[in-house]
Design an enzyme around this catalytic site. Sequence first.
Site, PDB file in Angstrom:
ATOM      1  N   HIS A 190       2.722   7.665   7.921  1.00 35.75           N
ATOM      2  CA  HIS A 190       3.942   6.875   8.119  1.00 35.75           C
ATOM      3  C   HIS A 190       5.181   7.760   8.061  1.00 35.75           C
ATOM      4  O   HIS A 190       6.149   7.532   8.764  1.00 35.75           O
ATOM      5  CB  HIS A 190       4.042   5.759   7.083  1.00 35.75           C
ATOM      6  CG  HIS A 190       2.900   4.785   7.147  1.00 35.75           C
ATOM      7  ND1 HIS A 190       2.169   4.434   6.050  1.00 35.75           N
ATOM      8  CD2 HIS A 190       2.350   4.130   8.191  1.00 35.75           C
ATOM      9  CE1 HIS A 190       1.219   3.578   6.410  1.00 35.75           C
ATOM     10  NE2 HIS A 190       1.305   3.392   7.704  1.00 35.75           N
ATOM     11  N   LYS A 225       0.879  -1.170   0.000  1.00 35.98           N
ATOM     12  CA  LYS A 225       0.000   0.000   0.000  1.00 35.98           C
ATOM     13  C   LYS A 225       0.910   1.211   0.000  1.00 35.98           C
ATOM     14  O   LYS A 225       2.043   1.133   0.461  1.00 35.98           O
ATOM     15  CB  LYS A 225      -0.832   0.017   1.278  1.00 35.98           C
ATOM     16  CG  LYS A 225      -1.872  -1.077   1.311  1.00 35.98           C
ATOM     17  CD  LYS A 225      -3.069  -0.589   2.047  1.00 35.98           C
ATOM     18  CE  LYS A 225      -3.434  -1.390   3.221  1.00 35.98           C
ATOM     19  NZ  LYS A 225      -4.327  -0.753   4.120  1.00 35.98           N
ATOM     20  N   HIS A 227       1.995   6.223   3.313  1.00 40.20           N
ATOM     21  CA  HIS A 227       1.284   7.503   3.381  1.00 40.20           C
ATOM     22  C   HIS A 227       1.938   8.458   4.369  1.00 40.20           C
ATOM     23  O   HIS A 227       2.916   8.131   5.029  1.00 40.20           O
ATOM     24  CB  HIS A 227      -0.211   7.311   3.617  1.00 40.20           C
ATOM     25  CG  HIS A 227      -0.572   6.759   4.966  1.00 40.20           C
ATOM     26  ND1 HIS A 227      -0.326   7.452   6.115  1.00 40.20           N
ATOM     27  CD2 HIS A 227      -1.157   5.599   5.334  1.00 40.20           C
ATOM     28  CE1 HIS A 227      -0.751   6.743   7.134  1.00 40.20           C
ATOM     29  NE2 HIS A 227      -1.253   5.601   6.690  1.00 40.20           N
TER      30      HIS A 227
HETATM   31  N1  ARG Z   1       0.751  -0.534  10.131  1.00 39.78           N
HETATM   32  C1  ARG Z   1      -0.164   0.259  10.881  1.00 39.78           C
HETATM   33  C2  ARG Z   1      -0.878   1.237   9.965  1.00 39.78           C
HETATM   34  O1  ARG Z   1      -0.354   1.632   8.979  1.00 39.78           O
HETATM   35  C3  ARG Z   1       0.505   1.053  11.956  1.00 39.78           C
HETATM   36  C4  ARG Z   1       1.112   0.217  13.022  1.00 39.78           C
HETATM   37  C5  ARG Z   1       1.338   0.957  14.249  1.00 39.78           C
HETATM   38  N2  ARG Z   1       1.960   0.186  15.242  1.00 39.78           N
HETATM   39  C6  ARG Z   1       1.375  -0.727  16.027  1.00 39.78           C
HETATM   40  N3  ARG Z   1       2.106  -1.369  16.875  1.00 39.78           N
HETATM   41  N4  ARG Z   1       0.103  -0.960  15.932  1.00 39.78           N
HETATM   42  O2  ARG Z   1      -1.978   1.619  10.264  1.00 39.78           O
END
Ligand code: ARG
Length: 498
Positions: free
Chosen positions: A60, A54, A57
């Site tokens: 991130h 994906k 974004h």
């Molecule tokens: N990959 C997740 C997202 O993009 C964020 C993860 C954040 N970290 C966690 N330990 N949940 O929404």
Amino acid sequence: MRLTYCMRKHLSKINLLSQIRAQGNLYGFVDEQARHENSKKTVVVEYSSPNIAKPFHMGHLRSTILGHFLSNLYERHGWNVVRLNYLGDWGTQFGLLAMAFKKYGDEKKLEEDPLQHLFEIYVSVNKDVSQDPHKINDEAVETFRKMEEGDSELLAVWERLKDISLNEYEKVYKRLGIEFTEHHSESMYTKAGLAVIEDLKQQGLLRIDKHGRGYVEIQRKGRAVDVVVLKSNGTTLYITRELGALIDRIKRYNFDKIHYVVENGQNLHFEHLHGIMSIMPEFKDRLNEDLHVKFGRIHGMSTRAGNVVFLKDILDEGRNIMMKTLKDKRTTKVTEEEHPEIAEELCRSAMFAQDMGQKRVKSYPFSWERVLNFSQDSGPYLNYCHSRLCGIERNNPWTVQEDVAIDHLLTMKSAEQLCEHLEQYNEAVSKSLTHLEPYVIVKYLYTLCHLVNAAYKKCNVSTAEEQEAQAYLQMFNASRLVLANGMTLLGLRPLEKM
Ligand code: ARG
């Protein structure tokens, strides 16, 4: 307050400036003894954590920039820092993507431009979803169930998606100057998540609702709330894997603190995580309250033509504009061969400084005008000031004469103010750590540069008498060191020329 003020007044300039010289990048951070104590402590900072297949974004990006800063901040205080990237690679949405890849994947396109093609697949399947949400969703759920059961064909597709994405992320991280010490991913934690569910069951904490889902009851703001932790078909949820991952981190690192640098939108998720851990006797007071380091959104980040794009495109565009500026500016001091590298750094510093220039919970509109501005408070402005300070030293070869009295030579207002500000750096650093806020440092550095500019006008090294020149040089040298100290803390690379 009063006491610090008095103490500050007592540090002579000669002592202050030599302390800055001696301590370099550690100036402003705690002393040797405190650092030694801190070296027995470990903090886990989880940041970036994008989802495979994906687009990377802007949430991130913010997480990446902030997490990198926090890690640096703890590290300079002496802590052991686990810099952790937790890749999103598991869950129903990856069932959906694996399905889509089988349907829309084209080997040739994949080879030509992997990220673009993955994005097309992503867009196509989301179109399907909007046309027939129920059907596609059921298929995705079923596909994901098969993945959790270990379907080898689906897992091979998924591995592929993962490799391609990781490859692309690596390139972006490299450009941004970001590093991690650990890479984990959600898919590592299905079994561990299920083991936590088993534990909760053993302890009589798990209940089953009328849809067959497993849930637990936690306290939130003084009220009991239910949190679903297991789907009715027995597959794991985001929170299930999160629990498995957290317990693994406790075992692996035995950390003193943990931070999740994740956007505001996931606030509830982290409250649930904290709440569930608090009902488990083993983990009851195990976690720090400020575990979720939240932040707002960047609105409207797109290329100047207005398209929503990959981070890579934004970086490319920023670099090209900086290249043009370097070319057009009469004051540019670097050769044309050096332009790409310098431009890349300027673009990066512009984005980082814009991002960390206000309280992290604030959302802000992305503005190319602000990013590209050299003269107003911005990343390039910090670099400009730094390279100017380097210029003073370059153009006036000198050696510091440690024992020359300089205090009486630095009495004009601009020099007084600059020295006083240099002395306040530790206050900015400690405030930044207390609140986990980089903006304090960014603002500090902007003020530093304003004061340097003001002092620069009054303290002319090349026309001053020898003793005065020595005093001014010491002051500007210390200013450069503190500026570089702060910039590298923020993740910027101070330029010597531009
Ligand atoms: N990959 C997740 C997202 O993009 C964020 C993860 C954040 N970290 C966690 N330990 N949940 O929404």
